[in-house]
Scaffold this motif. Structure first.
Motif, PDB file in Angstrom:
ATOM      1  N   ILE A   3       7.869  -0.764  -8.704  1.00 44.27           N
ATOM      2  CA  ILE A   3       7.337  -1.588  -7.619  1.00 44.27           C
ATOM      3  C   ILE A   3       6.704  -0.706  -6.553  1.00 44.27           C
ATOM      4  N   LEU A   4       5.465  -1.011  -6.196  1.00 49.12           N
ATOM      5  CA  LEU A   4       4.820  -0.396  -5.055  1.00 49.12           C
ATOM      6  C   LEU A   4       5.098  -1.276  -3.846  1.00 49.12           C
ATOM      7  N   PHE A   5       5.624  -0.682  -2.776  1.00 50.24           N
ATOM      8  CA  PHE A   5       6.079  -1.451  -1.628  1.00 50.24           C
ATOM      9  C   PHE A   5       5.391  -0.946  -0.361  1.00 50.24           C
ATOM     10  N   THR A   6       4.713  -1.837   0.349  1.00 49.12           N
ATOM     11  CA  THR A   6       4.246  -1.512   1.693  1.00 49.12           C
ATOM     12  C   THR A   6       5.120  -2.269   2.688  1.00 49.12           C
ATOM     13  N   LEU A  29       4.952   3.098   0.533  1.00 51.60           N
ATOM     14  CA  LEU A  29       3.886   3.633   1.383  1.00 51.60           C
ATOM     15  C   LEU A  29       4.441   3.811   2.789  1.00 51.60           C
ATOM     16  N   THR A  30       4.382   5.023   3.310  1.00 53.04           N
ATOM     17  CA  THR A  30       4.946   5.290   4.629  1.00 53.04           C
ATOM     18  C   THR A  30       4.255   6.496   5.254  1.00 53.04           C
ATOM     19  N   PRO A  42      17.508   8.669  -1.221  1.00 51.48           N
ATOM     20  CA  PRO A  42      16.691   9.745  -1.798  1.00 51.48           C
ATOM     21  C   PRO A  42      15.972   9.380  -3.092  1.00 51.48           C
ATOM     22  N   LYS A  43      16.403   8.311  -3.769  1.00 47.65           N
ATOM     23  CA  LYS A  43      15.783   7.963  -5.044  1.00 47.65           C
ATOM     24  C   LYS A  43      14.415   7.287  -4.883  1.00 47.65           C
ATOM     25  N   VAL A  44      14.140   6.802  -3.690  1.00 46.75           N
ATOM     26  CA  VAL A  44      12.861   6.132  -3.443  1.00 46.75           C
ATOM     27  C   VAL A  44      11.743   7.165  -3.380  1.00 46.75           C
ATOM     28  N   LYS A  45      10.670   6.906  -4.105  1.00 56.12           N
ATOM     29  CA  LYS A  45       9.482   7.757  -4.018  1.00 56.12           C
ATOM     30  C   LYS A  45       8.639   7.302  -2.839  1.00 56.12           C
ATOM     31  N   THR A  46       7.899   8.219  -2.257  1.00 59.03           N
ATOM     32  CA  THR A  46       7.045   7.868  -1.129  1.00 59.03           C
ATOM     33  C   THR A  46       5.639   8.397  -1.333  1.00 59.03           C
ATOM     34  N   ILE A  47       4.673   7.678  -0.777  1.00 60.10           N
ATOM     35  CA  ILE A  47       3.304   8.159  -0.667  1.00 60.10           C
ATOM     36  C   ILE A  47       2.847   7.879   0.763  1.00 60.10           C
ATOM     37  N   THR A  48       1.964   8.706   1.264  1.00 63.58           N
ATOM     38  CA  THR A  48       1.516   8.553   2.644  1.00 63.58           C
ATOM     39  C   THR A  48       0.158   7.869   2.739  1.00 63.58           C
ATOM     40  N   ARG A  49      -0.571   7.801   1.625  1.00 57.35           N
ATOM     41  CA  ARG A  49      -1.898   7.167   1.637  1.00 57.35           C
ATOM     42  C   ARG A  49      -2.131   6.446   0.313  1.00 57.35           C
ATOM     43  N   LEU A  50      -2.734   5.261   0.384  1.00 61.43           N
ATOM     44  CA  LEU A  50      -3.054   4.539  -0.847  1.00 61.43           C
ATOM     45  C   LEU A  50      -4.166   5.209  -1.628  1.00 61.43           C
ATOM     46  N   ASP A  51      -5.038   5.937  -0.936  1.00 63.71           N
ATOM     47  CA  ASP A  51      -6.130   6.580  -1.675  1.00 63.71           C
ATOM     48  C   ASP A  51      -5.639   7.764  -2.508  1.00 63.71           C
ATOM     49  N   TRP A  88      -5.182  -6.546   7.274  1.00 67.70           N
ATOM     50  CA  TRP A  88      -6.383  -6.814   6.489  1.00 67.70           C
ATOM     51  C   TRP A  88      -6.857  -5.592   5.703  1.00 67.70           C
ATOM     52  N   ALA A  89      -6.990  -4.448   6.387  1.00 66.74           N
ATOM     53  CA  ALA A  89      -7.546  -3.266   5.728  1.00 66.74           C
ATOM     54  C   ALA A  89      -6.633  -2.767   4.615  1.00 66.74           C
ATOM     55  N   LEU A  90      -5.331  -2.763   4.877  1.00 66.54           N
ATOM     56  CA  LEU A  90      -4.384  -2.307   3.860  1.00 66.54           C
ATOM     57  C   LEU A  90      -4.413  -3.222   2.643  1.00 66.54           C
ATOM     58  N   THR A  91      -4.477  -4.530   2.879  1.00 64.76           N
ATOM     59  CA  THR A  91      -4.532  -5.473   1.762  1.00 64.76           C
ATOM     60  C   THR A  91      -5.832  -5.306   0.980  1.00 64.76           C
ATOM     61  N   GLU A  92      -6.937  -5.054   1.662  1.00 62.23           N
ATOM     62  CA  GLU A  92      -8.212  -4.790   0.981  1.00 62.23           C
ATOM     63  C   GLU A  92      -8.098  -3.584   0.055  1.00 62.23           C
ATOM     64  N   GLN A  93      -7.421  -2.532   0.521  1.00 64.26           N
ATOM     65  CA  GLN A  93      -7.220  -1.348  -0.311  1.00 64.26           C
ATOM     66  C   GLN A  93      -6.413  -1.684  -1.561  1.00 64.26           C
TER      67      GLN A  93
END
Length: 298
Positions: A3-6, A29-30, A42-51, A88-93
């Motif tokens: 699951i990708l979670f924002t 996403l954080t 600690p098991k949760v993976k993180t990303i800082t940018r959707l791109d 809006w912008a995040l959902t567009e991405q």
């Protein structure tokens, strides 16, 4: 399930990830990865940018709850831009990533709020019955929902119109309870405006239900089946805290303090979760008294 979670570190997102952890793998996403791991584990993976992602082929589901808090500050022009772009912008991405996927996620759950309906008086409304009132909360949510709608041709889309979430820590209830704890609580404005609320546990369960039930798609009110007036909410909150409910906050005071944002507390809607119930979802806390008791007294 991947699951990708924002919005994963927010009130609802963190409760979901910590409460519905078994058999699920989360990528959150954080902007603050270390803080996210402290909150979520600690098991949760993180990303800082959707791109950082080229597509969403690796994910089975996307839960999109990110957005600047709507009631934290006055709605200046600059604040409105932040409220809008964070949704809006995040959902567009996310939509673009879904469109770029050869094997897109099976379900896309995207946030919204009962503010979509605007002021509705005291008459109960459902997802299909209401005619939205044209005001800022409606515009903010409508564009957010319309943006998410572009995913419907690639995946199962569920839009979640959330009410006031009752939680023991954080969220709107903590702010509402403070004057009551000080013995200064009471109705706001006329007190007749309706409040659509939901216990945090039921909010988490509703999201999980939508994640699992393949027949569910479209808009869903994430609200308890028994909304109440502001006066009834105030009186129930006071009794739960064993505090008085003598003070009334006039509408003009709220407008002076909050400006346009005062509409959120001076008007409301009695949103009924018809579509969730039609699909078989059962609430653990359908009524306000036990919901507040459990939230505030444990």
């Amino acid at each position: 399930m991947n699951i990708l979670f924002t919005g994963g570190t927010g009130l609802i997102g963190s409760a979901f990830i910590k409460g519905i952890g078994q058999d699920y793998h989360y990528t959150v996403l954080t902007r603050q990865p270390e803080q996210a791991k402290c909150i979520l584990g600690p098991k949760v993976k993180t990303i800082t940018r959707l791109d950082a992602l080229k597509d969403l082929n690796a994910f089975d589901a996307v839960i999109n709850l990110a957005g600047e808090p709507i009631a934290d500050k006055r709605w200046s022009a600059a604040r409105k831009v932040k409220l809008e772009q964070s949704r809006w912008a995040l959902t567009e991405q996310l939509i673009q990533l879904i469109q770029d996927s050869n094997a897109p996620p099976q379900v896309f759950i995207s946030g919204s709020a009962v503010g979509y309906y605007g002021r509705q008086g005291q008459q109960p409304i459902t997802e299909e019955s209401a005619t939205p009132h044209p005001e800022y909360s409606h515009t903010l949510c409508k564009v957010w929902e319309d943006t998410a709608q572009a995913a419907a041709d690639k995946t199962r889309l569920c839009i979640v119109r959330t009410g006031i979430v009752l939680a023991p820590k954080g969220g709107a209830l903590a702010k509402m309870a403070t004057p009551f704890k000080l013995g200064l609580g009471g109705p706001i404005g006329s007190g007749q405006q309706m409040m659509s609320w939901i216990h945090l546990d039921d909010m988490v369960r509703a999201l999980h239900f939508l994640l699992q039930e393949e027949a569910c798609q479209g808009a869903f009110n994430a609200t308890a089946p028994h909304p109440v007036s502001n006066r009834e909410f105030s009186q129930t909150l006071a009794r739960t805290l064993n505090r008085p409910c003598f003070f009334k906050v006039p509408a003009f005071v709220m407008r002076g303090l909050l400006g346009e944002m005062a509409d959120l507390v001076l008007t409301g809607q009695a949103a009924i979760p018809k579509r969730l119930q039609d699909h078989g979802f059962e609430f653990e806390y359908p009524n306000l008294v036990p919901a507040l008791r459990h939230t505030l007294q444990g």
